[in-house]
Design a protein around this motif. Structure first.
Motif, PDB file in Angstrom:
ATOM      1  N   THR A  44       0.802  -1.332   0.174  1.00  0.00           N
ATOM      2  CA  THR A  44      -0.312  -0.232  -0.144  1.00  0.00           C
ATOM      3  C   THR A  44       0.859   0.944   0.189  1.00  0.00           C
ATOM      4  OG1 THR A  44       0.030  -0.096   2.246  1.00  0.00           O
ATOM      5  CG2 THR A  44      -1.996  -0.635   0.880  1.00  0.00           C
ATOM      6  N   LYS A  45       2.510   1.172   0.039  1.00  0.00           N
ATOM      7  CA  LYS A  45       2.901   2.220  -0.064  1.00  0.00           C
ATOM      8  C   LYS A  45       2.955   2.995   1.152  1.00  0.00           C
ATOM      9  CE  LYS A  45       4.921   1.682  -4.786  1.00  0.00           C
ATOM     10  NZ  LYS A  45       4.489   2.312  -5.624  1.00  0.00           N
ATOM     11  N   THR A  46       2.634   2.791   2.478  1.00  0.00           N
ATOM     12  CA  THR A  46       1.947   3.262   4.110  1.00  0.00           C
ATOM     13  C   THR A  46       2.365   2.471   4.828  1.00  0.00           C
ATOM     14  OG1 THR A  46       0.491   2.111   4.301  1.00  0.00           O
ATOM     15  CG2 THR A  46      -0.079   3.729   2.761  1.00  0.00           C
ATOM     16  N   VAL A  47       2.715   3.192   6.091  1.00  0.00           N
ATOM     17  CA  VAL A  47       3.332   3.112   7.350  1.00  0.00           C
ATOM     18  C   VAL A  47       2.039   2.860   7.750  1.00  0.00           C
ATOM     19  CG1 VAL A  47       4.200   3.712   9.554  1.00  0.00           C
ATOM     20  CG2 VAL A  47       5.233   4.320   7.069  1.00  0.00           C
ATOM     21  N   GLN A  48       1.762   2.041   8.419  1.00  0.00           N
ATOM     22  CA  GLN A  48       0.650   1.295   9.566  1.00  0.00           C
ATOM     23  C   GLN A  48       0.952   1.345  11.033  1.00  0.00           C
ATOM     24  OE1 GLN A  48      -1.669  -1.622   7.359  1.00  0.00           O
ATOM     25  NE2 GLN A  48      -1.115  -1.006   5.624  1.00  0.00           N
ATOM     26  N   MET A  49       0.448   1.944  11.421  1.00  0.00           N
ATOM     27  CA  MET A  49       0.798   2.154  13.158  1.00  0.00           C
ATOM     28  C   MET A  49      -0.792   1.120  13.914  1.00  0.00           C
ATOM     29  SD  MET A  49      -0.467   4.708  15.803  1.00  0.00           S
ATOM     30  CE  MET A  49       0.787   6.012  15.260  1.00  0.00           C
ATOM     31  N   ILE A  50      -0.364  -0.069  14.588  1.00  0.00           N
ATOM     32  CA  ILE A  50      -0.374  -0.869  15.282  1.00  0.00           C
ATOM     33  C   ILE A  50      -0.921  -1.111  16.492  1.00  0.00           C
ATOM     34  CG2 ILE A  50      -1.567  -2.520  13.136  1.00  0.00           C
ATOM     35  CD1 ILE A  50       0.317  -3.904  14.233  1.00  0.00           C
ATOM     36  N   ASP A  51      -1.635  -0.905  17.798  1.00  0.00           N
ATOM     37  CA  ASP A  51      -1.399  -1.311  19.157  1.00  0.00           C
ATOM     38  C   ASP A  51      -0.828  -2.288  18.991  1.00  0.00           C
ATOM     39  OD1 ASP A  51      -3.157  -3.148  19.373  1.00  0.00           O
ATOM     40  OD2 ASP A  51      -5.336  -1.943  20.002  1.00  0.00           O
ATOM     41  N   ARG A  52       0.001  -2.641  20.618  1.00  0.00           N
ATOM     42  CA  ARG A  52       0.597  -3.070  21.007  1.00  0.00           C
ATOM     43  C   ARG A  52       0.279  -4.771  21.670  1.00  0.00           C
ATOM     44  NH1 ARG A  52       1.603  -1.032  27.061  1.00  0.00           N
ATOM     45  NH2 ARG A  52       0.689   1.030  25.980  1.00  0.00           N
TER      46      ARG A  52
END
Length: 126
Positions: A44-52
């Motif tokens: 997706t050419k993105t930086v994905q943020m996920i929680d712990r």
């Protein structure tokens, strides 16, 4: 997938992208002071943020005109900036957490596309 384990090696969860089961092609990965896990996704050419716990929170980097492809990540805890490298000899520096957020643990990511509070121009390395 990104596989997260506990210190002893016991499996906690696997993250396969957003939406769940999408074709995640993980590249660089790091964490920030709020225990978010940041993953470069070449698909997706993105930086994905996920929680712990592996729950998707936000896309941090939406591809600028499809040109930038995030490959590597480094979070500077002193300046609270995220360094994102690409295979095209470019590094982009973002700030999405303030010093106060890091101290109070009260940062709440905004919806997709609005996660960055500011960005600096790309730095060209030759």
């Amino acid at each position: 997938a990104v596989v997260v384990t506990e210190r002893g090696g016991r499996h906690r969860f696997s993250y396969t992208g957003h939406p769940s089961g999408s074709r995640l092609w993980p590249r660089g990965i790091c964490t920030d002071p709020l225990s978010h896990i940041l993953v470069c996704d070449a698909t997706t050419k993105t930086v994905q943020m996920i929680d712990r716990d592996g729950q998707f929170l936000s896309h941090l980097l939406i591809r600028p005109s499809g040109i930038f492809s995030p490959l590597s990540l480094s979070y500077d805890v002193n300046t609270h900036r995220l360094w994102v490298g690409s295979p095209y000899n470019t590094v982009v520096i973002y700030r999405y957490i303030t010093r106060q957020d890091a101290l109070t643990d009260e940062h709440r990511p905004r919806p997709d596309g609005d996660a960055m509070s500011s960005s600096t121009p790309a730095v060209e390395w030759r």
